[in-house]
Enzyme design. Structure first.
Site, PDB file in Angstrom:
ATOM      1  N   ASP A 341     -19.301  -0.959 -11.024  1.00 11.99           N
ATOM      2  CA  ASP A 341     -19.374  -1.554 -12.355  1.00 11.99           C
ATOM      3  C   ASP A 341     -18.334  -2.647 -12.549  1.00 11.99           C
ATOM      4  O   ASP A 341     -18.563  -3.625 -13.272  1.00 11.99           O
ATOM      5  CB  ASP A 341     -19.277  -0.491 -13.452  1.00 11.99           C
ATOM      6  CG  ASP A 341     -18.027   0.370 -13.363  1.00 11.99           C
ATOM      7  OD1 ASP A 341     -17.251   0.226 -12.400  1.00 11.99           O
ATOM      8  OD2 ASP A 341     -17.816   1.212 -14.263  1.00 11.99           O
ATOM      9  N   HIS A 345     -19.159  -6.437 -13.353  1.00 14.39           N
ATOM     10  CA  HIS A 345     -18.489  -7.050 -14.505  1.00 14.39           C
ATOM     11  C   HIS A 345     -17.996  -8.453 -14.146  1.00 14.39           C
ATOM     12  O   HIS A 345     -18.248  -9.419 -14.878  1.00 14.39           O
ATOM     13  CB  HIS A 345     -17.332  -6.157 -14.938  1.00 14.39           C
ATOM     14  CG  HIS A 345     -16.526  -6.685 -16.081  1.00 14.39           C
ATOM     15  ND1 HIS A 345     -16.584  -6.143 -17.346  1.00 14.39           N
ATOM     16  CD2 HIS A 345     -15.625  -7.705 -16.158  1.00 14.39           C
ATOM     17  CE1 HIS A 345     -15.775  -6.803 -18.149  1.00 14.39           C
ATOM     18  NE2 HIS A 345     -15.164  -7.752 -17.450  1.00 14.39           N
ATOM     19  N   GLU A 346     -17.293  -8.570 -13.005  1.00 14.39           N
ATOM     20  CA  GLU A 346     -16.746  -9.871 -12.617  1.00 14.39           C
ATOM     21  C   GLU A 346     -17.854 -10.840 -12.211  1.00 14.39           C
ATOM     22  O   GLU A 346     -17.793 -12.036 -12.516  1.00 14.39           O
ATOM     23  CB  GLU A 346     -15.745  -9.693 -11.480  1.00 14.39           C
ATOM     24  CG  GLU A 346     -14.570  -8.796 -11.807  1.00 14.39           C
ATOM     25  CD  GLU A 346     -13.811  -9.235 -13.055  1.00 14.39           C
ATOM     26  OE1 GLU A 346     -13.905 -10.420 -13.449  1.00 14.39           O
ATOM     27  OE2 GLU A 346     -13.139  -8.388 -13.657  1.00 14.39           O
ATOM     28  N   GLU A 369     -16.718 -10.830 -22.581  1.00 16.59           N
ATOM     29  CA  GLU A 369     -16.326  -9.540 -22.008  1.00 16.59           C
ATOM     30  C   GLU A 369     -17.426  -8.498 -22.171  1.00 16.59           C
ATOM     31  O   GLU A 369     -17.705  -7.715 -21.253  1.00 16.59           O
ATOM     32  CB  GLU A 369     -15.042  -9.048 -22.676  1.00 16.59           C
ATOM     33  CG  GLU A 369     -13.778  -9.615 -22.093  1.00 16.59           C
ATOM     34  CD  GLU A 369     -13.580  -9.189 -20.651  1.00 16.59           C
ATOM     35  OE1 GLU A 369     -13.812  -7.998 -20.320  1.00 16.59           O
ATOM     36  OE2 GLU A 369     -13.203 -10.038 -19.830  1.00 16.59           O
ATOM     37  N   GLU A 396     -14.556   4.095 -14.476  1.00 13.89           N
ATOM     38  CA  GLU A 396     -14.209   5.519 -14.374  1.00 13.89           C
ATOM     39  C   GLU A 396     -13.799   5.918 -12.963  1.00 13.89           C
ATOM     40  O   GLU A 396     -13.046   6.881 -12.774  1.00 13.89           O
ATOM     41  CB  GLU A 396     -15.383   6.386 -14.843  1.00 13.89           C
ATOM     42  CG  GLU A 396     -16.605   6.406 -13.937  1.00 13.89           C
ATOM     43  CD  GLU A 396     -17.533   5.220 -14.153  1.00 13.89           C
ATOM     44  OE1 GLU A 396     -18.600   5.186 -13.516  1.00 13.89           O
ATOM     45  OE2 GLU A 396     -17.176   4.328 -14.954  1.00 13.89           O
ATOM     46  N   TYR A 399      -9.889   4.080 -12.605  1.00 14.51           N
ATOM     47  CA  TYR A 399      -8.870   4.192 -13.647  1.00 14.51           C
ATOM     48  C   TYR A 399      -8.166   5.541 -13.562  1.00 14.51           C
ATOM     49  O   TYR A 399      -8.816   6.586 -13.411  1.00 14.51           O
ATOM     50  CB  TYR A 399      -9.535   4.027 -15.014  1.00 14.51           C
ATOM     51  CG  TYR A 399      -8.573   4.024 -16.177  1.00 14.51           C
ATOM     52  CD1 TYR A 399      -7.583   3.058 -16.297  1.00 14.51           C
ATOM     53  CD2 TYR A 399      -8.672   4.993 -17.163  1.00 14.51           C
ATOM     54  CE1 TYR A 399      -6.712   3.042 -17.369  1.00 14.51           C
ATOM     55  CE2 TYR A 399      -7.814   4.987 -18.254  1.00 14.51           C
ATOM     56  CZ  TYR A 399      -6.831   4.022 -18.349  1.00 14.51           C
ATOM     57  OH  TYR A 399      -5.975   4.018 -19.416  1.00 14.51           O
ATOM     58  N   THR A 400      -6.851   5.528 -13.645  1.00 14.31           N
ATOM     59  CA  THR A 400      -6.000   6.720 -13.565  1.00 14.31           C
ATOM     60  C   THR A 400      -6.542   7.730 -12.559  1.00 14.31           C
ATOM     61  O   THR A 400      -7.075   8.783 -12.936  1.00 14.31           O
ATOM     62  CB  THR A 400      -5.845   7.379 -14.951  1.00 14.31           C
ATOM     63  OG1 THR A 400      -7.143   7.708 -15.469  1.00 14.31           O
ATOM     64  CG2 THR A 400      -5.120   6.463 -15.908  1.00 14.31           C
ATOM     65  N   ASP A 406     -11.963  10.363 -17.228  1.00 16.16           N
ATOM     66  CA  ASP A 406     -11.579   9.335 -18.182  1.00 16.16           C
ATOM     67  C   ASP A 406     -12.009   7.986 -17.634  1.00 16.16           C
ATOM     68  O   ASP A 406     -12.499   7.872 -16.504  1.00 16.16           O
ATOM     69  CB  ASP A 406     -10.080   9.366 -18.488  1.00 16.16           C
ATOM     70  CG  ASP A 406      -9.219   8.940 -17.300  1.00 16.16           C
ATOM     71  OD1 ASP A 406      -9.756   8.857 -16.174  1.00 16.16           O
ATOM     72  OD2 ASP A 406      -8.021   8.687 -17.494  1.00 16.16           O
ATOM     73  N   HIS A 438     -10.832  -8.420 -25.254  1.00 18.46           N
ATOM     74  CA  HIS A 438     -11.080  -7.056 -24.784  1.00 18.46           C
ATOM     75  C   HIS A 438     -11.215  -6.080 -25.950  1.00 18.46           C
ATOM     76  O   HIS A 438     -12.104  -5.230 -25.963  1.00 18.46           O
ATOM     77  CB  HIS A 438      -9.963  -6.588 -23.845  1.00 18.46           C
ATOM     78  CG  HIS A 438      -9.915  -7.335 -22.549  1.00 18.46           C
ATOM     79  ND1 HIS A 438      -9.123  -8.449 -22.370  1.00 18.46           N
ATOM     80  CD2 HIS A 438     -10.561  -7.144 -21.382  1.00 18.46           C
ATOM     81  CE1 HIS A 438      -9.277  -8.893 -21.134  1.00 18.46           C
ATOM     82  NE2 HIS A 438     -10.143  -8.129 -20.513  1.00 18.46           N
TER      83      HIS A 438
END
Length: 842
Positions: A341, A345-346, A369, A396, A399-400, A406, A438
């Site tokens: 994703d 997106h880019e 965006e 997802e 991230y972290t 999350d 954003h």
């Protein structure tokens, strides 16, 4: 939540191989020559544009022109004045198969008189902003992102003033926080006017690193394999912390770097998505842009890179280098940002640049965006073969990495990330984040989600929407972006763009169009115009709008309840207010009523349902209104009798209102709801008398009027309006297509159950007349509706080749005035919407 901005730089992995020549990015090829289409579009636009305000249309640059598979032609133009482009000044003219103007989506900028000869040179401007020197060459690298500053002359409108300005752009290769500033400086005095960061970024995750074992198309020569897809013309590169790029190769059977393999897999999946779902070949629609030469052929190809920077927590699209780039993350906030994703997106940032080219700041930047999130989700669903809960989570996978379940953003519930906004009324309006590109992207995301999946607003609730499925939603959004949006399109403009796209694909007033309309309304991007402050909002309605060309000004008259109910007036006292606008959408209300009940037996409780017209001198306004009888007959259980149609003249910058002492039309019938046009000095007034419509005529505004006793339109004239016709909206038709009628009447009709209880259905009808007395009625509804609140009171205004409707609706217990267009989209620049008459000063 930390949001980063970046431009064009990359990171290292593997040994550099012998560099073939690196070419500059290719440009999108011109559409096939279609001189007739361009001449039709530009000719029509020239008829409706004031060259003293917007420049000569002949000088505009044709950016794109094409005829789509629906046989609609489109010409996308860049506004130019004296050879200088106007920043954000673009228009797309849409022509149907019968050579009629189908719509206009535009953001032309009023310019006026500007000194077009710069005092400062381009070099002076670059020096004034302190742009750095470009990166020194590295003979060992295969390529590098070009960061040399450039300057281009524009006309820029800021703070209600147009400036001749140099736009200076460059890339800052700082590994902690790379940026791509775009700074506008006045070309005469060197003062900075505006700046924003053109690094189009997203904080998300990786794909092949996350998608397990996937087949990869690669190029092999001898015993060496390159991460180069010979089928799709795509090259995967590695970068270092300074922004140099390197080809990726191996002599073993596989590539050991799973991050680069993930990027390669993700990009080829996204290319397949755009090709198979939207028929788009590459980012620019022509297989490119070619930013780095292929090892196999030396021909420039689409490229992307991973391992950028030093533990860089971001990914971005570089407009200058035409590359998308991903960092490795720091291991705690992000792992490598190469998830499917994120790559999509880019990639979509590039698609947007080569189509609408939404400016990466403020509302257009938030839509930029959002479009990347929308097609990031759609491409992920395509790659995985189905929509899942994870489809609507952005990043997802990366991230972290130490925290399960999350994501960076949540399209189905934008505020869950702690920063994004989910309603237009609560949008971020500060200067950080390029004006909230954003933060406010959640508004667009939450508009798309229910069109696909259904539901209502996660925070505020609302009327649940039945989703259409992602297959339908993505087609509407793609056409809205690529066919109707321009560089300065805002949220309201994107609402219009997607509604036009839904009409094209599925038909006028189709279920799909209604769902799109409802979804934008759910996030507050609905067509509200005016909700008077300090007046009783329960009463605002019945708008009437005119345009005065010398001032470029829209004026709206509307009714509102200004005093609470009393013994004398059980329904409250009703007055007429005025509001002004230069856009036709965002009105500023004047603080006091233009016309209030002032005593007398025919208007002491209610003056309402105004019809407004510019007078023949162009200096004031003629105002007609219904006037209700005095005292208790205004309310309670007694029937309200309208004893006349009043007349007033408004002048002196709305400060002087002269009211005629007697009604201009009187009758024992219930008349009400006047609507007036004027052609060649003869006024025609359409009047409602439940349940019929009548016509009165006069040679002067204030009368005397002659009432034609024969109804123009009566109940039972069509199957959809068996019980009542109401609310005429009369416009004249000059400057339209050949063989049309000089008068049009738009009126309501509704059907109730047999006991005159609940409204079953209704709609807006249309009738035309050559002489204002003999009418030809259309048997089809122009708009259909269930119930009667939304379209109970409206005003129709001729605009270009279409009609704009201002209307009243009840939302959440309060009334408001909205605007809706059919046949053409609303112009933000006042391109000569015309009401009758057309006097000499026009």
């Amino acid at each position: 939540m930390r949001i980063g901005w970046v431009l064009g730089v990359l990171a290292a992995c593997g040994q550099p191989s012998a560099p073939p020549p690196v070419s500059s990015p290719s440009t999108t090829p011109s559409a096939p020559d279609d001189t007739a289409l361009i001449e039709r579009a530009t000719g029509w636009l020239a008829e409706h544009v004031d060259p003293d305000v917007y420049g000569e249309v002949d000088a505009y640059e044709v950016l794109r022109h094409w005829t789509d598979d629906l046989d609609l032609g489109h010409v996308h133009l860049q506004q130019r004045v004296g050879g200088v482009p106007v920043f954000g000044g673009q228009a797309i003219v849409h022509v149907d198969a019968r050579d009629r103007i189908r719509a206009l989506t535009d953001d032309l900028i009023p310019v006026g008189d500007v000194d077009l000869v710069p005092t400062l040179s381009a070099e002076d401007a670059i020096a004034a902003v302190g742009a750095p020197e470009p990166l020194a060459p590295d003979p060992e690298a295969d390529a590098a992102i070009d960061t040399a500053p450039t300057a281009r002359l524009w006309l820029l409108r800021r703070d209600e003033q147009v400036h001749l300005a140099w736009s200076v752009s460059w890339a800052v290769l700082d590994v902690d926080e790379p940026t791509a500033p775009r700074v506008f400086v006045d070309a005469h005095d060197g003062l900075e006017l505006w700046r924003y960061d053109d690094l189009q970024t997203v904080q998300i995750q990786n794909a092949t690193r996350y998608d397990g074992t996937q087949p990869l198309e690669v190029y092999q020569t001898g015993g060496t394999k390159y991460l180069e897809d010979p089928i799709r013309d795509f090259v995967t590169l590695s970068s270092d912390r300074f922004g140099y790029l390197y080809y990726v190769s191996t002599t073993s059977s596989t590539f050991s770097d799973t991050t680069l393999a993930q990027l390669h897999h993700g990009t080829t999946t996204v290319e397949d998505y755009y090709q198979q779902v939207h028929g788009r070949d590459g980012i620019d629609g022509a297989g490119g842009p070619g930013s780095v030469a292929r090892v196999e052929t030396g021909v420039p190809a689409l490229a992307g890179a991973a391992h950028y920077g030093n533990r860089y927590n971001n990914a971005f699209w570089s407009t200058g280098s035409q590359l998308f780039v991903a960092g490795d993350g720091n291991g705690s906030l992000f792992s490598p940002l190469v998830s499917l994703d994120v790559v999509a997106h880019e990639f979509t940032h590039g698609v947007t640049e080569h189509t609408a080219n939404l400016t990466y700041a403020n509302e257009s930047g938030a839509l930029n965006e959002s479009m990347s999130d929308v097609f990031g989700a759609a491409a992920e669903a395509f790659g995985e073969g189905a929509v899942s809960a994870d489809t609507w989570w952005i990043g997802e996978d990366c991230y972290t990495p130490g925290t399960a379940n999350d994501a960076l953003r949540y399209m189905e519930d934008p505020t869950a990330d702690g920063a994004s906004r989910d309603h237009y009324d609560h949008r971020y309006t500060g200067t950080a984040d390029n004006g909230g590109v954003h933060y406010n992207s959640g508004i667009g995301n939450l508009a798309f989600y229910p069109v696909s999946e259904g539901g209502n607003h996660p925070t505020y609730g609302g009327v649940p929407i039945t989703g259409l499925g992602i297959d339908v939603a993505e087609q509407i959004w793609y056409r809205g972006l690529t066919t109707y949006a321009t560089a300065s399109t805002d949220f309201q403009g994107m609402r219009v763009a997607t509604l036009l796209a839904a009409e094209d694909l599925y038909g006028t007033d189709s279920t799909e169009e209604q769902v799109v309309d409802a979804a934008w309304a759910l996030v507050g991007v609905d067509p509200w115009v005016l909700l008077p402050q300090g007046w009783a909002s329960s009463g605002v309605g019945a708008p009437s709008v005119v345009y005065r060309k010398p001032t470029g000004q829209m004026v709206m008259a509307f009714e509102s309840m200004t005093e609470a109910p009393s013994a004398d007036c059980p329904n409250g006292k009703w007055s007429i207010g005025l509001a002004t606008s230069t856009t036709g959408r965002d009105f500023t209300m004047l603080g006091t009523p233009a016309l209030a009940p002032v005593g007398g037996t025919w208007r002491s409780c209610v003056v309402a349902h105004p019809t407004l017209m510019v007078d023949e001198t162009g200096t004031g306004y003629d105002l007609w209104f219904k006037a209700e009888q005095d005292d208790t007959t205004c309310g309670g259980d007694a029937a309200c009798l309208y004893s006349g149609i009043g007349y007033a003249h408004v002048s002196g910058d709305f400060t002087t209102v002269t009211v005629a002492s007697t009604p201009v039309v009187t009758t024992s019938q219930v008349m009400g709801y006047p609507s007036v046009v004027n052609v060649s000095g003869t006024y025609t007034m359409m009047l409602q008398s439940h349940p019929d419509l009548y016509v009165a005529t006069a040679d002067v505004p204030e009368g005397p009027w002659t009432l034609d006793p024969t109804p123009v339109t009566s109940i039972g004239v069509t199957s959809w309006a068996a019980d009542e016709v109401f609310n005429p909206a009369l416009v004249c038709e000059f400057d339209t297509l050949p063989n049309t009628f000089p008068y049009s009447d738009y009126f309501g009709g509704r059907q109730r159950d047999g006991t005159w209880g609940d409204v079953l259905d209704g709609g807006v009808g249309h009738a035309v007349s050559q002489d204002g007395t003999s009418w030809q009625l259309s048997v089809a509804t122009l708009y259909a509706f269930v119930g009667n609140e939304r379209w109970r009171h409206w005003s129709a205004l001729r605009h270009g080749s279409g009609v704009v409707f201002y209307y009243s609706e009840t939302v959440g217990g309060a009334n408001r005035i909205g605007v809706k267009t059919k046949l053409t989209s609303w112009s933000k620049t006042g391109l000569s919407p015309r009401t009758c008459p057309r006097p000499a000063w026009w």
